[in-house]
Structure formats: C-alpha cells, structure tokens
Design a protein around this motif. Sequence first.
Motif, short mmCIF file in Angstrom:
data_model
loop_
_atom_site.label_atom_id
_atom_site.label_comp_id
_atom_site.label_asym_id
_atom_site.label_seq_id
_atom_site.Cartn_x
_atom_site.Cartn_y
_atom_site.Cartn_z
N SER A 13 0.81 -1.22 0.00
CA SER A 13 0.00 0.00 0.00
C SER A 13 0.85 1.27 0.00
CB SER A 13 -0.94 0.01 1.21
OG SER A 13 -1.89 -1.03 1.10
N GLY A 20 -5.92 1.11 -6.97
CA GLY A 20 -5.13 0.12 -7.68
C GLY A 20 -4.12 0.67 -8.66
N HIS A 95 -1.16 -5.69 -6.74
CA HIS A 95 -2.09 -5.58 -5.60
C HIS A 95 -3.25 -4.73 -6.08
CE1 HIS A 95 -3.92 -4.59 -1.79
NE2 HIS A 95 -3.62 -3.31 -1.93
N GLN A 96 -4.45 -5.29 -6.04
CA GLN A 96 -5.65 -4.57 -6.48
C GLN A 96 -6.69 -4.67 -5.37
OE1 GLN A 96 -6.40 -2.95 -9.68
NE2 GLN A 96 -7.98 -2.14 -8.32
N PRO A 97 -6.92 -3.60 -4.62
CA PRO A 97 -7.89 -3.66 -3.53
C PRO A 97 -9.25 -4.17 -4.00
CG PRO A 97 -6.62 -1.64 -3.37
CD PRO A 97 -6.25 -2.28 -4.69
N ASP A 154 -6.01 -8.74 -4.07
CA ASP A 154 -5.92 -7.86 -2.90
C ASP A 154 -5.07 -8.57 -1.85
OD1 ASP A 154 -6.39 -6.56 -0.41
OD2 ASP A 154 -8.31 -5.80 -1.14
#
Length: 204
Positions: A13, A20, A95-97, A154
């Motif tokens: 993050s 993203g 990383h894709q929330p 995520d």
Amino acid sequence: MPVPNRRPARYWSQYIAPEGTWRRKDGRPPGEDLAALRAGLGREAGTVPALWPHYRSPIDDRLARRGEISEEQRAEHAALALYGLHQQTRSEPMHQPGVRLGQALRRLHQSGKFTQEAVDRRVNAAASATRVSALLNHLRGLITQLRVIGQPIDYDLLLNDIRDWQRPDTRQRARRRWGLDYYGWSPADEAMTGSEAATKSARS
C-alpha cells in the motif's frame, strides 16, 4: 471519540493507491525490495533479516519474550513473499484492492492460458490443504500463474486468508469464501438444479 488507526500501511500500500494505481510516477517497488520479499518464500517468519524492515504487524510482547511470533506476523510474512513473487517482472500493480483470491483464480481458470482441468487441480489442492506450509506451497504455483496473465489480487485480503488458515474454524470460512468466488455461486443459484447451476458456471 474513536482512536485513529496509526498502524503503518502494509508494504504494497506504500506503492499502490486504493484505486489500484501506482502512487508515484516511478511506479513499482525497487527491484532489491522485491528480491528481499521473495527471499521469504518457504522460510519461517522472522528468519530473513532482509524482510524485517518491511513488516508492519504489531509485535505481541508476550510471544516475543518466548521467542515466538503471532498468527498475523506469520500471515504478513507469507503475503509479503508472495507479493514479491507476483510483482516480479510486472510493470502494472499486482495488488488490487477488492479483488479476492477466489475471483482472481476464476479469471485464471477462464484465461485460456492454462488448461481449466490443471487450474482446477491446483486450486483444489490449495483449498484442501490443512497445514499452512502446504497451502503456501500451492499458492506459490498459483501466484506464478496469476503473474503470467497479469491478474492482480488484494494482498490485504490474502493476508487475512492466510491468517485464518492457521485455525480449523476460521480455515473453513476462508475455504468457503474461495469456493463461492471460484465457482461463481450466487444466492440465485440455490434455486437451480445442479445441472442448471453447472451450465450457468460454464457460460460465465
């Protein structure tokens, strides 16, 4: 008045915004960081000095005095190592929330890059694991395949899944989440016959 959450953001993050995208123009984490994260693959949490600066989980003083670590620390270590593997060689964020692992694996199943039967076998082997070490071994192969097709997940949610896997009761909940997402089940499917639901899954 609520106390603000002062816990530093997880490693991924720091580089990837909630929507993203990369936070900075220079984009992805430094290669030396990703190499340090990958050094944690197959290693116990806390035993790889290169990862120490990247841990963000709070330390349980009671466990620390006994030379032990918490379930969250173990999960964070594993998630960091898998993220280092996933982001390697990819220019876009991995990383894709909001993208749960089961959803990402469903897209892998539908990608055409690997046979659906082979993906099913890998997913079933991971979901059937009862030991965290076995789970992580299977996840390593699946994450490598997700990297090939450029499919993000995520990592905050994956960290939670790995933490839940350490206890039988919470492991069942994590396993159920994966199944619901991987097979695309929905409440409407409950009213269908088995053959109708299978047909819907095959078409989606």
